[in-house]
Write a protein that holds these residues in place. Structure first.
Motif, short mmCIF file in Angstrom:
data_model
loop_
_atom_site.label_atom_id
_atom_site.label_comp_id
_atom_site.label_asym_id
_atom_site.label_seq_id
_atom_site.Cartn_x
_atom_site.Cartn_y
_atom_site.Cartn_z
N GLU A 139 57.97 85.75 91.79
CA GLU A 139 58.06 86.93 90.93
C GLU A 139 57.35 86.58 89.62
O GLU A 139 57.53 85.49 89.09
CB GLU A 139 59.52 87.25 90.66
CG GLU A 139 59.75 88.42 89.75
CD GLU A 139 61.23 88.65 89.49
OE1 GLU A 139 61.53 89.16 88.39
OE2 GLU A 139 62.07 88.29 90.33
N LEU A 140 56.52 87.48 89.13
CA LEU A 140 55.81 87.27 87.87
C LEU A 140 56.38 88.18 86.80
O LEU A 140 56.64 89.35 87.04
CB LEU A 140 54.31 87.55 88.03
CG LEU A 140 53.55 86.67 89.00
CD1 LEU A 140 52.12 87.15 89.12
CD2 LEU A 140 53.60 85.23 88.57
N LYS A 141 56.56 87.62 85.60
CA LYS A 141 57.01 88.41 84.46
C LYS A 141 56.13 88.08 83.27
O LYS A 141 55.70 86.94 83.11
CB LYS A 141 58.46 88.10 84.10
CG LYS A 141 59.46 88.66 85.07
CD LYS A 141 60.86 88.50 84.54
CE LYS A 141 61.86 89.14 85.49
NZ LYS A 141 63.21 89.07 84.96
N PHE A 142 55.89 89.09 82.44
CA PHE A 142 55.11 88.89 81.23
C PHE A 142 56.04 88.86 80.04
O PHE A 142 57.00 89.62 79.97
CB PHE A 142 54.09 90.02 81.05
CG PHE A 142 53.09 90.09 82.17
CD1 PHE A 142 52.12 89.11 82.30
CD2 PHE A 142 53.12 91.12 83.09
CE1 PHE A 142 51.20 89.16 83.33
CE2 PHE A 142 52.21 91.18 84.12
CZ PHE A 142 51.24 90.20 84.25
N ARG A 143 55.79 87.95 79.12
CA ARG A 143 56.60 87.82 77.91
C ARG A 143 55.65 87.70 76.73
O ARG A 143 54.68 86.96 76.77
CB ARG A 143 57.48 86.57 78.02
CG ARG A 143 58.42 86.39 76.86
CD ARG A 143 59.49 85.34 77.13
NE ARG A 143 59.05 84.13 77.78
CZ ARG A 143 58.71 83.00 77.13
NH1 ARG A 143 58.74 82.95 75.83
NH2 ARG A 143 58.33 81.94 77.79
#
Length: 77
Positions: free
Chosen positions: A41-45
């Protein structure tokens, strides 16, 4: 929606333009890779800047006369 990118010899890849625009991703932002049982799973912060941190803190009292009076009375801020 499927987007594909290629991994370069230096193990770098490009975030597709429509994903960058949708999630407002830009230079300095952080991409988190989270391992799941089904894959990744990829998340942007957003990168936290000094202005972001300073905005969280209340400005201290800067009236020198009041500060001196409080110090003389032994009052803590």
């Amino acid at each position: 929606m499927i987007s594909q990118t290629k991994i370069s010899n230096g193990f770098q890849t490009v975030v597709p333009a429509r994903i960058r625009k949708r999630f407002h991703v830009g230079p300095g932002d952080i991409m988190e890779w989270i391992l799941t049982e089904d894959g990744v799973e990829l998340k942007f912060r957003k990168k936290v800047t000094m202005d972001d941190i300073l905005g969280m803190v209340e400005e201290p009292e800067t009236d020198a006369v009041e500060l001196k009076k409080k110090a003389q009375r032994g009052v803590k801020n």
